[in-house]
Design a protein around this motif. Structure first.
Motif: not given
Length: 260
Positions: A126-141
């Motif tokens: 359960f990885c929240g917004d770090t690893l997405f299906a086909g992507g990754c989260g934006r670097l907000f912080e």
């Protein structure tokens, strides 16, 4: 034990881990669909698990606590006032009501204190917004260096690990992935499969670590084809000696930020 998909907002997924009696919810940004799912399936809420502080992941916690006084687990490095059990990377968490064991993985990048939960016995992440299906989260912080390190921790997990990310961003992510690697046959096959799911209003999540390694450009930033595409687009220097993997990842992330 199984995982129930609870859609929320426009594209969020909230996850109910349950054994048919008790349940733990991951990232309940909205309480209403969680309460409805608990009632529909005859489940009792036993715990709340948070990955990071964004409102679409924590906003439903106060209302849920009005219905059930349960422990709220979450990142110690983030200011989330509802947390009762702060967690750090490498902590081991036991949810007694479910006999569920979770390892906490420190994955900063999207936010500074972001964490993920790994159930080794079940093979669930359960990885929240770090690893997405086909992507990754934006670097907000966080930084590109942090995100590279965080994703490396996740890709070190077994290939058949199921990836329960928090958003239905898959088709958009894969359009960008195809822009980067049009010759990737595994990616082409995946796009067709995911489009078929969405045409029937089925979720594309969970994915697997192996599928992400084969098709996700943010895990493939060291591949020659990815580097070459970034160079072709003028987003990296053409001299190989000047190319740093973190800079490659950062260039890829910046392109995705503005990709239509």
């Amino acid at each position: 034990m199984s995982v129930l998909t609870v859609p929320a907002f426009d594209d969020n997924y909230l996850w109910l881990i349950h054994d048919g009696i008790n349940a733990a919810v991951v990232d309940p940004g909205d309480a209403a669909p969680v309460i409805a799912a608990l009632r529909t399936h005859g489940l009792t809420l036993a715990a709340i698990l948070l990955t990071h502080h964004h409102a679409d992941h924590v906003g439903g916690v106060p209302t849920l606590l009005q219905h059930a006084q349960v422990p709220v687990y979450g990142p110690a490095g983030e200011a989330i006032p509802t947390i009762t059990e702060p967690l750090w990377g490498d902590d081991l968490l036991h949810v007694a009501a479910l006999s569920l064991d979770l390892k906490v993985i420190d994955v900063p990048g999207h936010t500074k204190g972001h964490i993920a939960y790994y159930a080794a016995r079940q093979g669930w992440l359960f990885c929240g917004d770090t690893l997405f299906a086909g992507g990754c989260g934006r670097l907000f912080e966080g930084t590109a260096q942090q995100m590279v390190a965080s994703l490396a921790k996740l890709t070190a997990l077994p290939g058949d690990t199921k990836v329960y990310c928090a958003h239905e961003y898959t088709l958009s992510n894969l359009r960008f992935a195809h822009e980067i690697e049009p010759g990737n046959t595994a990616l082409t096959s995946r796009i067709a499969a995911e489009q078929a799911k969405r045409s029937h209003n089925e979720p594309t999540v969970p994915s697997t670590i192996a599928l992400e390694i084969a098709t996700n450009p943010f895990l493939r930033y060291k591949e020659k084809a990815v580097v070459a595409r970034l160079q072709e687009a003028g987003r990296l220097p053409t001299a190989p000696s000047q190319i740093d993997p973190v800079e490659t990842f950062a260039a890829l992330r910046e392109w995705k930020n503005n990709y239509k």
